[in-house]
Design a protein around this motif. Structure first.
Motif, PDB file in Angstrom:
ATOM      1  N   VAL A 221       0.511  -1.116   0.136  1.00 15.25           N
ATOM      2  CA  VAL A 221       0.162  -0.372   0.091  1.00 15.25           C
ATOM      3  C   VAL A 221       1.053   0.715  -0.250  1.00 15.25           C
ATOM      4  CG1 VAL A 221      -1.899  -1.513   1.057  1.00 15.25           C
ATOM      5  CG2 VAL A 221      -0.314   0.132   2.291  1.00 15.25           C
ATOM      6  N   GLY A 222       2.258   1.293  -0.258  1.00 11.62           N
ATOM      7  CA  GLY A 222       2.807   2.575  -0.665  1.00 11.62           C
ATOM      8  C   GLY A 222       3.968   2.789   0.579  1.00 11.62           C
ATOM      9  N   LEU A 223       3.744   1.962   1.868  1.00 11.32           N
ATOM     10  CA  LEU A 223       4.390   2.783   2.878  1.00 11.32           C
ATOM     11  C   LEU A 223       5.805   1.653   2.829  1.00 11.32           C
ATOM     12  CD1 LEU A 223       1.859   1.732   6.085  1.00 11.32           C
ATOM     13  CD2 LEU A 223       2.336   3.274   4.482  1.00 11.32           C
ATOM     14  N   SER A 224       7.252   3.060   3.513  1.00 12.15           N
ATOM     15  CA  SER A 224       8.172   2.253   3.342  1.00 12.15           C
ATOM     16  C   SER A 224       8.500   1.219   4.507  1.00 12.15           C
ATOM     17  CB  SER A 224       9.352   3.560   3.495  1.00 12.15           C
ATOM     18  OG  SER A 224      10.394   3.119   3.369  1.00 12.15           O
ATOM     19  N   THR A 225       9.005   0.448   3.923  1.00 12.20           N
ATOM     20  CA  THR A 225      10.029  -1.188   4.391  1.00 12.20           C
ATOM     21  C   THR A 225      10.863  -1.313   4.736  1.00 12.20           C
ATOM     22  OG1 THR A 225       8.986  -2.231   3.216  1.00 12.20           O
ATOM     23  CG2 THR A 225       7.380  -1.875   4.741  1.00 12.20           C
ATOM     24  N   THR A 226      11.831  -0.190   3.641  1.00 17.34           N
ATOM     25  CA  THR A 226      13.288  -1.302   3.293  1.00 17.34           C
ATOM     26  C   THR A 226      14.151   0.138   3.602  1.00 17.34           C
ATOM     27  OG1 THR A 226      12.316  -2.791   1.638  1.00 17.34           O
ATOM     28  CG2 THR A 226      14.381  -2.526   1.848  1.00 17.34           C
ATOM     29  N   PRO A 227      15.275   0.200   4.616  1.00 21.03           N
ATOM     30  CA  PRO A 227      15.823   1.699   4.089  1.00 21.03           C
ATOM     31  C   PRO A 227      16.940   1.784   2.867  1.00 21.03           C
ATOM     32  CG  PRO A 227      17.599  -0.530   5.812  1.00 21.03           C
ATOM     33  CD  PRO A 227      15.780  -1.062   5.025  1.00 21.03           C
ATOM     34  N   ARG A 262       7.374  -0.900  14.481  1.00 20.45           N
ATOM     35  CA  ARG A 262       6.125  -1.864  14.372  1.00 20.45           C
ATOM     36  C   ARG A 262       5.193  -1.742  13.496  1.00 20.45           C
ATOM     37  NH1 ARG A 262       3.115  -4.155  18.088  1.00 20.45           N
ATOM     38  NH2 ARG A 262       3.836  -3.025  19.854  1.00 20.45           N
ATOM     39  N   LEU A 263       4.182  -0.688  14.231  1.00 20.75           N
ATOM     40  CA  LEU A 263       3.033  -0.829  13.297  1.00 20.75           C
ATOM     41  C   LEU A 263       2.582   0.534  12.659  1.00 20.75           C
ATOM     42  CD1 LEU A 263      -0.368  -2.177  13.157  1.00 20.75           C
ATOM     43  CD2 LEU A 263      -0.660  -0.891  15.728  1.00 20.75           C
ATOM     44  N   ALA A 264       2.346   1.540  13.721  1.00 22.46           N
ATOM     45  CA  ALA A 264       1.507   2.832  13.064  1.00 22.46           C
ATOM     46  C   ALA A 264       2.617   3.570  14.063  1.00 22.46           C
ATOM     47  CB  ALA A 264       0.540   2.939  13.232  1.00 22.46           C
ATOM     48  N   MET A 305      11.687   6.704   6.907  1.00 21.43           N
ATOM     49  CA  MET A 305      10.211   6.486   7.778  1.00 21.43           C
ATOM     50  C   MET A 305      10.457   4.708   7.595  1.00 21.43           C
ATOM     51  SD  MET A 305       8.302   9.758   8.755  1.00 21.43           S
ATOM     52  CE  MET A 305       7.648   9.294  10.435  1.00 21.43           C
ATOM     53  N   LEU A 306      10.203   3.588   8.677  1.00 21.10           N
ATOM     54  CA  LEU A 306       9.823   2.538   8.230  1.00 21.10           C
ATOM     55  C   LEU A 306       9.394   1.738   8.959  1.00 21.10           C
ATOM     56  CD1 LEU A 306      13.745   0.855   8.077  1.00 21.10           C
ATOM     57  CD2 LEU A 306      12.227   1.999   6.028  1.00 21.10           C
ATOM     58  N   ARG A 324      18.796  -5.755  14.784  1.00 28.70           N
ATOM     59  CA  ARG A 324      18.094  -6.736  14.166  1.00 28.70           C
ATOM     60  C   ARG A 324      16.811  -6.688  13.875  1.00 28.70           C
ATOM     61  NH1 ARG A 324      20.929 -10.046  16.223  1.00 28.70           N
ATOM     62  NH2 ARG A 324      22.924 -10.300  14.547  1.00 28.70           N
ATOM     63  N   PHE A 325      16.337  -7.287  12.330  1.00 27.25           N
ATOM     64  CA  PHE A 325      14.968  -7.398  12.187  1.00 27.25           C
ATOM     65  C   PHE A 325      14.965  -8.790  12.372  1.00 27.25           C
ATOM     66  CE2 PHE A 325      16.007  -3.026   9.972  1.00 27.25           C
ATOM     67  CZ  PHE A 325      15.067  -2.240  10.837  1.00 27.25           C
ATOM     68  N   ASP A 326      13.084  -8.566  13.079  1.00 23.55           N
ATOM     69  CA  ASP A 326      12.928 -10.299  12.882  1.00 23.55           C
ATOM     70  C   ASP A 326      12.796 -11.323  11.747  1.00 23.55           C
ATOM     71  OD1 ASP A 326      11.260  -9.005  11.413  1.00 23.55           O
ATOM     72  OD2 ASP A 326       9.186  -9.953  12.248  1.00 23.55           O
ATOM     73  N   ASP A 327      13.208 -10.647  10.214  1.00 24.06           N
ATOM     74  CA  ASP A 327      13.632 -11.411   9.160  1.00 24.06           C
ATOM     75  C   ASP A 327      15.111 -11.306   9.054  1.00 24.06           C
ATOM     76  OD1 ASP A 327      14.768  -8.567   8.803  1.00 24.06           O
ATOM     77  OD2 ASP A 327      13.929  -8.695   6.693  1.00 24.06           O
ATOM     78  N   GLY A 328      16.007 -11.312   9.858  1.00 20.80           N
ATOM     79  CA  GLY A 328      16.929 -11.662  10.055  1.00 20.80           C
ATOM     80  C   GLY A 328      18.310 -10.105   9.383  1.00 20.80           C
ATOM     81  N   SER A 329      17.714  -9.234   8.577  1.00 20.21           N
ATOM     82  CA  SER A 329      17.846  -8.395   8.327  1.00 20.21           C
ATOM     83  C   SER A 329      18.754  -7.176   9.616  1.00 20.21           C
ATOM     84  CB  SER A 329      17.582  -7.679   7.356  1.00 20.21           C
ATOM     85  OG  SER A 329      16.027  -6.834   7.394  1.00 20.21           O
TER      86      SER A 329
END
Length: 557
Positions: A221-227, A262-264, A305-306, A324-329
């Motif tokens: 939906v267009g929110l930024s999730t990747t640095p 993590r949420l909003a 903003m992630l 560290r994020f929950d996906d290991g990155s």
């Protein structure tokens, strides 16, 4: 253009004669193509704008007098921006106020200011508005295509998806399959789904997502999730008032800053229907409005903003601080500010656990307000968050019951809220009362309330329960990394060790700075800090103060 489709030009001036004169001049020149709306106060004008918004109509221009007693023109335009950000903004001012008008250009993105009087309008009013209206007509004002959500009314995940989208300001439309909504069935059929696995989210591009995770939803939906890069000057973890305050000040002072939420953004404050004791907002401001302005302000200063990124660990690695994020990155920075806030504690009463998200909710959700129309709502808690929620739900519910364990609200709630609740006939405060049990099949159907002095119990029909109790810090993931108190709140500065000493393992030849944790270069701000003041203003202040200490740390590193 037809009269039904005419956009509006709104003018507001507290002097009735001036207000009528402005409307008259506007109607003479623009009445055929625009609907002229006149108001005599800022609150009255905002109410008119809300009605226009609900009708799905547009506003082309806003003309506001600078000096008004209840709300200045600048304050009005600032709030009006949240409703109609594309509308052209004009401030009407006397010669003595031109300095304020010039300053307002930056505050509310003012398009123009007009000196009163402007006679003749053919020379001093119409040419200015002609240019502004032409620019407005040529701008891209196409409505944002909405995300569509199909789900069951009493589905916990359907609620979570709607809450996630609403709190991230993503426009969406809800289709409830339980009501036999024909459009919901058509959408499912077009997406090739039989409705067995809900919710289904249809993006604006027409892609169907079946039971998406928050991360999947955010990415679509267009929110930024990747640095954008791997290393920053500052990582802010948490997007509540403290985190947003830190992000704004970090970005404005030239630090490469990324905020991870993590949420909003907004935290608990972001769900508040109205905050009336925050400095600079005499008419009050909703948590959503305050959050959105802070978010825009941070982005103005190039803060990344992630969203929907869950941090699971933090560690020092040489001069870097690595999360560290929950996906290991991983993501690294010179410094980190922890602003993860707190979460509401769950109610420890039989039957409620299985009904979470199906009539039992923790914190307020503005998406649920209209669904409570004409029904009874129960709120548990005696602090400001519960009081603000009570006032909000009183707009929709038949009756709001505020369940309070103590014998009064005096020691836990601000006086202004206590007075408002006392004056609201739809709200009833049940003191010395606790929720003993909840029951229901697909959703909450009954509550058992217990008077904690007499022991008497009462079972009442109820479909809505919102809890605002306690404050649990989100710090389990920091175990073994930072020193916390016995309740899990992060210790910092002088609270780490008595009389300016140094915590165990501290290798620097100075004691920790005021908001610095037991790991150098890692700071804490807001509700998650031990013994912090649980108020929006103090959280914002600590976020700003933490950035000052970040600079001090970087200068001495």
């Amino acid at each position: 253009m037809t009269s039904a489709a005419r956009p509006s030009i709104l003018t507001v001036d507290d002097d009735p004669s001036v207000s009528r004169a402005v409307a008259r001049d506007l109607r003479r020149q623009y009445g055929e193509d625009y609907r002229i709306v006149r108001a005599e106060s800022g609150p009255q004008a905002l109410e008119a704008l809300r009605e226009i918004k609900l009708r799905g109509e547009e506003v082309a221009a806003l003309l506001a007098d600078y000096r008004m007693p209840q709300m200045s023109g600048i304050e009005f335009l600032e709030e009006a921006m949240d409703l109609f950000p594309a509308a052209k903004r004009v401030l009407l001012t006397a010669y003595a106020d031109t300095d304020a008008a010039i300053q307002a250009i930056n505050v509310v993105d003012l398009d123009h200011y007009l000196l009163k009087p402007w006679d003749p309008p053919q020379e001093k009013l119409y040419p200015v508005l002609d240019d502004l209206l032409l620019a407005w007509q040529q701008s891209d004002r196409q409505p944002v295509q909405q995300v569509r959500v199909i789900g069951h009314r009493w589905s916990a995940r359907s609620y979570e998806v709607r809450d996630f989208l609403a709190r991230n300001n993503v426009p969406f439309r809800w289709y409830e399959l339980d009501d036999g909504e024909c459009e919901a069935k058509r959408l499912l059929g077009a997406a090739g789904h039989d409705g067995a696995d809900l919710p289904v989210v249809v993006t604006a591009e027409g892609e169907a997502l079946v039971q998406p995770t928050d991360a999947e939803l955010a990415a679509k939906v267009g929110l930024s999730t990747t640095p954008a890069c791997d290393f920053y000057d500052l990582i802010v973890i948490g997007g509540g008032p403290a985190g947003l305050g830190a992000a704004v000040y970090g970005g404005s002072e030239g630090l490469r800053t990324v905020l991870v939420e993590r949420l909003a953004t907004g935290g608990q404050a972001g769900t508040s229907s109205r905050i009336e004791n925050y400095l600079g907002f005499p008419e009050g401001v909703s948590g959503g409005q305050l959050t959105e302005r802070a978010r825009r302000q941070a982005q103005k200063f190039h803060v990344e903003m992630l969203t929907a990124r869950h941090v699971v660990s933090l560690e020092p690695r040489g001069s870097a601080r690595v999360v560290r994020f929950d996906d290991g990155s991983e993501l690294s920075a010179h410094t980190v500010i922890l602003a993860t806030g707190v979460s509401y504690r769950t109610l420890d009463a039989p039957g409620l656990g299985d009904l979470t998200g199906r009539g039992v909710y923790y914190g307020a959700s503005t998406t649920e307000g209209p669904n409570c129309e004409g029904q009874d709502v129960y709120l548990v808690g005696g602090a400001n968050s519960a009081g603000q929620a009570a006032m909000y739900f009183a707009r929709h519910a038949r009756k709001v019951f505020l369940v309070v364990r103590g014998d009064s609200l005096v020691h836990t709630m601000s006086r202004y809220l206590i007075d408002q609740i006392a004056a609201q006939p739809k709200i009833e405060v049940l003191t010395c009362t606790e929720v003993a049990e909840g029951a229901g099949e697909d959703h909450l159907e009954t509550l058992t309330l217990r008077h904690n002095k007499s022991g008497e119990t009462t079972t009442v029909p109820a479909s809505w329960l919102f809890a605002f109790i306690g404050a649990a810090p989100r710090t389990d993931w920091l175990a073994g990394t930072l020193l916390c108190d016995e309740r899990g709140f992060v210790l910092a500065g002088p609270d780490l060790v008595p009389e300016g000493g140094r915590p165990a393992g501290w290798e620097l030849d100075r004691p920790p700075y005021h908001l610095e944790t037991s790991v150098p270069g890692v700071f804490v701000a807001g509700d998650v800090r031990a013994d912090s003041v649980k108020r929006v203003a103090s959280a914002v202040g600590e976020g700003a103060m933490a950035v000052t200490l970040v600079h001090r740390y970087l200068e001495k590193s």
